[in-house]
Scaffold this active site. Structure first.
Site, mmCIF file in Angstrom:
data_model
loop_
_atom_site.group_PDB
_atom_site.id
_atom_site.type_symbol
_atom_site.label_atom_id
_atom_site.label_comp_id
_atom_site.label_asym_id
_atom_site.label_seq_id
_atom_site.Cartn_x
_atom_site.Cartn_y
_atom_site.Cartn_z
ATOM 1 N N ILE A 14 -25.783 99.725 -23.981
ATOM 2 C CA ILE A 14 -24.456 100.312 -24.183
ATOM 3 C C ILE A 14 -24.053 100.307 -25.657
ATOM 4 O O ILE A 14 -23.301 101.169 -26.095
ATOM 5 C CB ILE A 14 -23.397 99.603 -23.306
ATOM 6 C CG1 ILE A 14 -22.127 100.469 -23.196
ATOM 7 C CG2 ILE A 14 -23.094 98.196 -23.824
ATOM 8 C CD1 ILE A 14 -21.169 100.029 -22.105
ATOM 9 N N GLY A 35 -24.294 88.344 -22.391
ATOM 10 C CA GLY A 35 -24.443 89.653 -21.765
ATOM 11 C C GLY A 35 -23.903 90.789 -22.613
ATOM 12 O O GLY A 35 -24.088 90.837 -23.831
ATOM 13 N N ASP A 37 -20.853 91.461 -23.416
ATOM 14 C CA ASP A 37 -19.851 90.965 -24.367
ATOM 15 C C ASP A 37 -20.509 90.497 -25.665
ATOM 16 O O ASP A 37 -20.125 90.902 -26.766
ATOM 17 C CB ASP A 37 -19.062 89.831 -23.712
ATOM 18 C CG ASP A 37 -17.803 89.437 -24.457
ATOM 19 O OD1 ASP A 37 -17.292 90.233 -25.273
ATOM 20 O OD2 ASP A 37 -17.303 88.328 -24.194
ATOM 21 N N SER A 125 -18.705 92.883 -14.134
ATOM 22 C CA SER A 125 -18.767 91.708 -13.246
ATOM 23 C C SER A 125 -20.096 91.507 -12.530
ATOM 24 O O SER A 125 -20.208 90.616 -11.693
ATOM 25 C CB SER A 125 -17.628 91.715 -12.209
ATOM 26 O OG SER A 125 -16.418 91.346 -12.812
#
Length: 172
Positions: A14, A35, A37, A125
């Site tokens: 991403i 991850g 973040d 999530s």
């Protein structure tokens, strides 16, 4: 406002997307983590963390609540903004799908306020927060298909085959 005209799938990183806004599956501290973040903070550089610290010092002293979203600069990413949203942690009993849906709706609301036309979303999530991938994909696609927005393209950027296939089944 209309429903997003295009929902697309990309398998990959991403942080390599060229879009108006990248959605970060953040933790409530807004100060980076693992991850998605951690990858966004690392690739985007110190400007993102500086704005997150300013948000913590002002409006979000106790952290960003689950299901809410807030924007910062995208720093060195090929985007104008990062929209941080905090997904719910999945628990076999007591998990609230409305909180996960809220992450997608709130991110679109923030994107609309910014004037973003292209937005890249991860599978919120589904990593360390353990939301089952098929259920998360269903919630994400249904929510984005039913949320009025000025965003023209929503791009799901999925890290691996399992996530890509789950979202592909939902887009059918």
């Amino acid at each position: 406002m209309t429903i997003p005209t295009t929902l697309t799938l990309v398998q990959g990183d991403i942080t390599r997307q060229s879009v108006d806004a990248i959605v970060n599956a953040a933790n409530s501290s807004l100060l980076g983590g693992g991850g998605v973040d951690g990858a966004i903070h690392r690739r985007g550089g110190p400007a993102i963390l500086a704005e997150c610290r300013a948000l913590r010092a002002s409006r979000y002293g106790k952290g960003l609540p689950t299901g809410r979203a807030v924007a910062t600069t995208a720093g060195e990413l090929d985007a104008r903004w990062v929209i941080h949203t905090v997904g719910p942690v999945y628990q076999a009993s007591g998990s609230d799908p409305a909180l996960l849906a809220s992450c997608y709706r709130e991110s679109l609301r923030v994107a609309d306020e910014l004037g973003a036309r292209t937005v890249a979303f991860p599978a919120i999530s589904t990593g360390v927060y353990r939301w089952p991938m098929d259920d998360a994909a269903r919630i994400a696609v249904e929510t984005l298909r039913n949320t009025p927005t000025i965003v023209e393209e929503v791009r799901f950027v999925l890290f691996d085959d399992r996530a890509y296939e789950a979202f592909a089944r939902q887009l059918g």
